[in-house]
Design a protein around this motif. Structure first.
Motif, short mmCIF file in Angstrom:
data_model
loop_
_atom_site.label_atom_id
_atom_site.label_comp_id
_atom_site.label_asym_id
_atom_site.label_seq_id
_atom_site.Cartn_x
_atom_site.Cartn_y
_atom_site.Cartn_z
N ALA A 114 -19.39 75.12 68.18
CA ALA A 114 -19.06 74.59 69.49
C ALA A 114 -20.02 75.12 70.55
N LEU A 115 -20.43 74.22 71.42
CA LEU A 115 -21.17 74.63 72.61
C LEU A 115 -20.17 75.20 73.60
N VAL A 116 -20.66 75.92 74.58
CA VAL A 116 -19.76 76.35 75.64
C VAL A 116 -19.29 75.11 76.39
N SER A 117 -18.08 75.15 76.88
CA SER A 117 -17.62 74.05 77.72
C SER A 117 -18.42 74.10 79.01
N TRP A 118 -18.74 72.93 79.54
CA TRP A 118 -19.55 72.90 80.75
C TRP A 118 -18.79 72.19 81.86
N ALA A 119 -19.13 72.56 83.07
CA ALA A 119 -18.57 71.92 84.25
C ALA A 119 -19.68 71.13 84.93
N VAL A 120 -19.30 69.99 85.48
CA VAL A 120 -20.24 69.18 86.24
C VAL A 120 -20.17 69.65 87.69
N ASP A 143 -31.87 68.22 72.97
CA ASP A 143 -30.50 68.02 72.54
C ASP A 143 -29.84 69.40 72.50
N PRO A 144 -28.76 69.61 73.24
CA PRO A 144 -28.17 70.96 73.30
C PRO A 144 -27.66 71.47 71.95
N PRO A 152 -25.95 75.40 79.21
CA PRO A 152 -25.54 75.96 80.51
C PRO A 152 -24.07 75.65 80.78
N ASN A 153 -23.39 76.54 81.47
CA ASN A 153 -21.97 76.29 81.74
C ASN A 153 -21.76 75.42 82.97
#
Length: 192
Positions: A114-120, A143-144, A152-153
Motif C-alpha cells: 500500500a502507498l500512503v494515503s494522500w490528501a488533495v 507511476d507511484p 507524497p501525503n
C-alpha cells in the motif's frame, strides 16, 4: 466486489441529473460518501473535480463534444493506495445540451503493497496527474507504484505533460472536425 460500469447524465449547466450503474457502490467501497448520487445531485461536475488544470481539461472536452457531436474517449487511472485501476471514460452529447458520461472499469491490479494515503491540497508542492495518476518526483513524472520514493501525503491535481499533450491533441482534432463541418461518416458510398 467487481465493478463494471458507472455513468452519469449532466444537464446543460454541467450539473448531475442522474447517476447509475456501479456509481454508488464504487463511492461507498472507496469510503467516499460525498461522491454518491444523492450527495452530488444537482451539483456541478466542476465542484466535484479538484484542481484548475483537470477542470479546464474536462471543460474543453465537454465543449468539443457539444460542438462536434462526437464522443470524447479517454483511458485513465483511478487508483487507491493499494490498487491500480484502469478505466475508460466516454462522454457523449445527448439531446437538450445534456451529456452522458460513462466510466468503464477495464481492469485492476492489486500491487500487494500500500502507498500512503494522500490528501488533495490545492497549493501542495507535489503534483499528481488526474489522468494517469503519475506523481512528479523532482522533474520526473513516475507511476507511484513503481517509484522508489514514497508517495507524497499531499498532492495537487494536475496533468502530466504526456496526458496534457494527448488530451489536448484529441480535443483539437474534435474542434477542427466541428469547424470544418465534416463528420467523416461514409453515407451511401460517398463521404459526407
Amino acid at each position: 466486489m467487481t465493478f463494471v460500469q458507472s455513468f452519469c447524465v449532466l444537464d446543460s449547466e454541467y450539473r448531475f441529473l442522474y447517476v447509475g450503474g456501479d456509481w454508488d457502490a464504487f463511492a461507498r467501497a472507496n469510503k467516499a460518501p460525498k461522491a454518491t448520487g444523492d450527495a452530488i445531485a444537482n451539483t456541478s461536475i466542476f465542484d466535484q473535480i479538484e484542481g484548475f488544470e483537470p477542470r479546464a481539461f474536462l471543460n474543453a472536452a465537454l465543449f468539443a463534444v457539444r460542438d462536434s457531436g462526437k464522443p470524447f474517449v479517454l483511458d485513465y487511472r483511478c487508483d487507491s493506495p493499494r490498487v491500480r485501476r484502469f478505466m475508460r471514460m466516454t462522454v457523449s452529447a445527448l439531446r437538450g445540451d445534456r451529456f452522458l458520461m460513462v466510466h468503464d472499469f477495464l481492469h485492476e491490479e492489486d500491487v500487494g503493497r500500500a502507498l500512503v494515503s494522500w490528501a488533495v491540497v490545492p497549493n501542495a508542492v507535489n503534483q499528481k496527474c488526474s489522468v494517469c495518476c503519475s506523481v512528479l518526483y523532482g522533474e520526473v513524472w513516475l507511476d507511484p507504484f513503481l517509484a522508489r520514493n514514497p508517495h507524497p501525503n499531499m498532492v495537487r491535481p494536475s496533468l502530466c505533460p504526456e496526458c496534457r499533450t494527448r488530451t489536448a491533441s484529441q480535443i483539437a482534432a474534435m474542434e477542427l472536425q466541428a469547424a470544418s463541418g465534416r463528420d467523416n461518416v461514409v453515407r451511401f458510398g460517398r463521404r459526407a
